[in-house]
Design a protein around this motif. Sequence first.
Motif, PDB file in Angstrom:
ATOM      1  N   PHE A 177       0.985  -1.240  -0.044  1.00  0.00           N
ATOM      2  CA  PHE A 177       0.063   0.069   0.104  1.00  0.00           C
ATOM      3  C   PHE A 177       0.909   1.328  -0.092  1.00  0.00           C
ATOM      4  O   PHE A 177       0.716   2.242  -0.748  1.00  0.00           O
ATOM      5  CB  PHE A 177      -0.836  -0.066   1.349  1.00  0.00           C
ATOM      6  N   GLU A 178       1.927   1.381   0.945  1.00  0.00           N
ATOM      7  CA  GLU A 178       2.547   2.504   0.924  1.00  0.00           C
ATOM      8  C   GLU A 178       3.412   2.873  -0.281  1.00  0.00           C
ATOM      9  O   GLU A 178       3.536   3.951  -0.549  1.00  0.00           O
ATOM     10  CB  GLU A 178       3.654   2.460   2.367  1.00  0.00           C
ATOM     11  N   PRO A 179       3.742   1.843  -0.873  1.00  0.00           N
ATOM     12  CA  PRO A 179       4.650   2.441  -2.256  1.00  0.00           C
ATOM     13  C   PRO A 179       3.909   3.191  -3.133  1.00  0.00           C
ATOM     14  O   PRO A 179       4.362   4.148  -3.862  1.00  0.00           O
ATOM     15  CB  PRO A 179       4.964   0.904  -2.767  1.00  0.00           C
ATOM     16  N   PHE A 180       2.407   2.738  -3.330  1.00  0.00           N
ATOM     17  CA  PHE A 180       1.548   3.667  -4.247  1.00  0.00           C
ATOM     18  C   PHE A 180       1.471   5.161  -3.448  1.00  0.00           C
ATOM     19  O   PHE A 180       1.336   6.001  -4.184  1.00  0.00           O
ATOM     20  CB  PHE A 180       0.292   2.877  -4.505  1.00  0.00           C
ATOM     21  N   VAL A 181       1.202   5.114  -2.290  1.00  0.00           N
ATOM     22  CA  VAL A 181       1.042   6.470  -1.668  1.00  0.00           C
ATOM     23  C   VAL A 181       2.341   7.185  -1.782  1.00  0.00           C
ATOM     24  O   VAL A 181       2.156   8.474  -2.017  1.00  0.00           O
ATOM     25  CB  VAL A 181       0.630   6.169  -0.062  1.00  0.00           C
ATOM     26  N   ILE A 182       3.487   6.802  -1.500  1.00  0.00           N
ATOM     27  CA  ILE A 182       4.647   7.513  -1.820  1.00  0.00           C
ATOM     28  C   ILE A 182       4.891   7.857  -3.223  1.00  0.00           C
ATOM     29  O   ILE A 182       5.162   8.840  -3.615  1.00  0.00           O
ATOM     30  CB  ILE A 182       5.973   6.605  -1.222  1.00  0.00           C
ATOM     31  N   ALA A 183       4.486   7.097  -4.115  1.00  0.00           N
ATOM     32  CA  ALA A 183       4.698   7.220  -5.765  1.00  0.00           C
ATOM     33  C   ALA A 183       3.650   8.424  -5.963  1.00  0.00           C
ATOM     34  O   ALA A 183       3.903   9.357  -6.698  1.00  0.00           O
ATOM     35  CB  ALA A 183       4.351   6.322  -6.428  1.00  0.00           C
ATOM     36  N   LEU A 184       2.458   8.362  -5.414  1.00  0.00           N
ATOM     37  CA  LEU A 184       1.529   9.420  -5.646  1.00  0.00           C
ATOM     38  C   LEU A 184       1.844  10.849  -5.050  1.00  0.00           C
ATOM     39  O   LEU A 184       1.492  11.951  -5.626  1.00  0.00           O
ATOM     40  CB  LEU A 184       0.127   9.012  -5.030  1.00  0.00           C
ATOM     41  N   ALA A 185       2.582  10.652  -3.796  1.00  0.00           N
ATOM     42  CA  ALA A 185       2.902  11.849  -3.168  1.00  0.00           C
ATOM     43  C   ALA A 185       4.030  12.482  -3.979  1.00  0.00           C
ATOM     44  O   ALA A 185       4.126  13.791  -4.136  1.00  0.00           O
ATOM     45  CB  ALA A 185       3.394  11.467  -1.716  1.00  0.00           C
ATOM     46  N   GLU A 186       4.929  11.652  -4.598  1.00  0.00           N
ATOM     47  CA  GLU A 186       5.870  12.328  -5.474  1.00  0.00           C
ATOM     48  C   GLU A 186       5.352  13.052  -6.550  1.00  0.00           C
ATOM     49  O   GLU A 186       6.018  14.037  -7.117  1.00  0.00           O
ATOM     50  CB  GLU A 186       6.855  11.277  -5.961  1.00  0.00           C
ATOM     51  N   ARG A 187       4.351  12.228  -7.133  1.00  0.00           N
ATOM     52  CA  ARG A 187       3.672  13.054  -8.219  1.00  0.00           C
ATOM     53  C   ARG A 187       3.076  14.380  -7.976  1.00  0.00           C
ATOM     54  O   ARG A 187       3.285  15.402  -8.586  1.00  0.00           O
ATOM     55  CB  ARG A 187       2.820  12.276  -8.840  1.00  0.00           C
ATOM     56  N   LEU A 188       2.524  14.423  -6.663  1.00  0.00           N
ATOM     57  CA  LEU A 188       1.832  15.738  -6.295  1.00  0.00           C
ATOM     58  C   LEU A 188       2.988  16.829  -5.862  1.00  0.00           C
ATOM     59  O   LEU A 188       2.792  17.885  -6.110  1.00  0.00           O
ATOM     60  CB  LEU A 188       1.003  15.327  -4.944  1.00  0.00           C
ATOM     61  N   GLU A 189       4.107  16.252  -5.363  1.00  0.00           N
ATOM     62  CA  GLU A 189       5.105  17.092  -5.181  1.00  0.00           C
ATOM     63  C   GLU A 189       5.764  17.959  -6.163  1.00  0.00           C
ATOM     64  O   GLU A 189       6.156  19.147  -5.994  1.00  0.00           O
ATOM     65  CB  GLU A 189       6.634  16.431  -4.491  1.00  0.00           C
ATOM     66  N   THR A 190       5.576  17.483  -7.575  1.00  0.00           N
ATOM     67  CA  THR A 190       6.109  18.009  -8.649  1.00  0.00           C
ATOM     68  C   THR A 190       4.899  19.297  -8.754  1.00  0.00           C
ATOM     69  O   THR A 190       5.567  20.283  -9.181  1.00  0.00           O
ATOM     70  CB  THR A 190       6.039  17.221  -9.713  1.00  0.00           C
ATOM     71  N   HIS A 191       3.819  19.080  -8.749  1.00  0.00           N
ATOM     72  CA  HIS A 191       2.987  19.912  -8.848  1.00  0.00           C
ATOM     73  C   HIS A 191       2.981  21.050  -7.856  1.00  0.00           C
ATOM     74  O   HIS A 191       2.553  22.298  -8.017  1.00  0.00           O
ATOM     75  CB  HIS A 191       1.448  19.412  -9.005  1.00  0.00           C
ATOM     76  N   VAL A 192       3.290  20.778  -6.562  1.00  0.00           N
ATOM     77  CA  VAL A 192       3.498  21.842  -5.544  1.00  0.00           C
ATOM     78  C   VAL A 192       4.842  22.611  -6.029  1.00  0.00           C
ATOM     79  O   VAL A 192       4.590  23.908  -6.150  1.00  0.00           O
ATOM     80  CB  VAL A 192       3.850  20.916  -4.361  1.00  0.00           C
ATOM     81  N   ALA A 193       5.798  21.858  -6.482  1.00  0.00           N
ATOM     82  CA  ALA A 193       7.001  22.909  -6.956  1.00  0.00           C
ATOM     83  C   ALA A 193       6.839  23.701  -7.984  1.00  0.00           C
ATOM     84  O   ALA A 193       7.317  24.626  -8.298  1.00  0.00           O
ATOM     85  CB  ALA A 193       8.070  21.645  -7.247  1.00  0.00           C
ATOM     86  N   ARG A 194       5.681  23.193  -8.998  1.00  0.00           N
ATOM     87  CA  ARG A 194       5.201  24.047 -10.328  1.00  0.00           C
ATOM     88  C   ARG A 194       4.411  25.206  -9.799  1.00  0.00           C
ATOM     89  O   ARG A 194       4.015  26.012 -10.474  1.00  0.00           O
ATOM     90  CB  ARG A 194       4.797  23.230 -11.161  1.00  0.00           C
ATOM     91  N   GLY A 195       4.017  25.356  -8.584  1.00  0.00           N
ATOM     92  CA  GLY A 195       2.665  26.094  -8.279  1.00  0.00           C
ATOM     93  C   GLY A 195       1.383  25.960  -8.685  1.00  0.00           C
ATOM     94  O   GLY A 195       0.770  26.705  -8.377  1.00  0.00           O
ATOM     95  N   GLN A 196       1.443  24.498  -9.227  1.00  0.00           N
ATOM     96  CA  GLN A 196       0.031  24.155  -9.282  1.00  0.00           C
ATOM     97  C   GLN A 196      -0.940  23.824  -8.386  1.00  0.00           C
ATOM     98  O   GLN A 196      -2.124  23.713  -8.508  1.00  0.00           O
ATOM     99  CB  GLN A 196       0.057  23.148 -10.589  1.00  0.00           C
TER     100      GLN A 196
END
Length: 206
Positions: A132-151
């Motif tokens: 379970f956690e590997p998917f959550v971590i992968a999704l969090a990494e995707r979201l971190e990219t959008h945070v970094a872009r200001g989206q």
Amino acid sequence: MRSKGARNARFDERRAELLGRLRARLTQRGAMRPTLRELATAAGCSVSTLNHYFGRRDDIVMAVFEDSGQRGQGQFQATRVAGPDFETSVRDAATLSWTVMTRHGVAGMLAMGMVEGMRDDLLGPVFIDRMFEPFVIALAERLETHVARGQMREVDTRMAALALASPLLLGALHQGELGGAKAYPLDGEAFVDHVVQGFVRAYRAD
């Protein structure tokens, strides 16, 4: 006399064959924590053979968790990669998650993990760590990219990932593993859209 490498190769091949049969038995509807003897019967071998290749019953379940996590690496990798815009990226991740859960048997694997791991101090953490956690971590990494872009607004992205994943998991279990599709069917596409729209409204950057 055969080389050590040849013996190891045969061992791994036989173990993988048994693991496939054990995974099928553990995820079978109505399985409800089969005994070690029942697992041996499903695998077509003796209990002593299972002990030789895996160890105790808990070791068998953990091996299935580990194998399932390895099988999910492609999905995890795809989930890490953010799309160009926030809403489309969230929708793509949610759609992928829904598809693998409802069409490729992943919801059944997760249900098995919950049955085996619930209130179990050994198997519960292993299920979380491997499946379970590997998917959550992968999704969090995707979201971190959008945070970094200001989206996406600055939040705890792991909590946000859980907020997106949880309704999808519950919906997939409700429809499939719990049999809700018969009496309370969901339009999967509409449900994913509903989850995505709510998430985007909550987390989109101002």
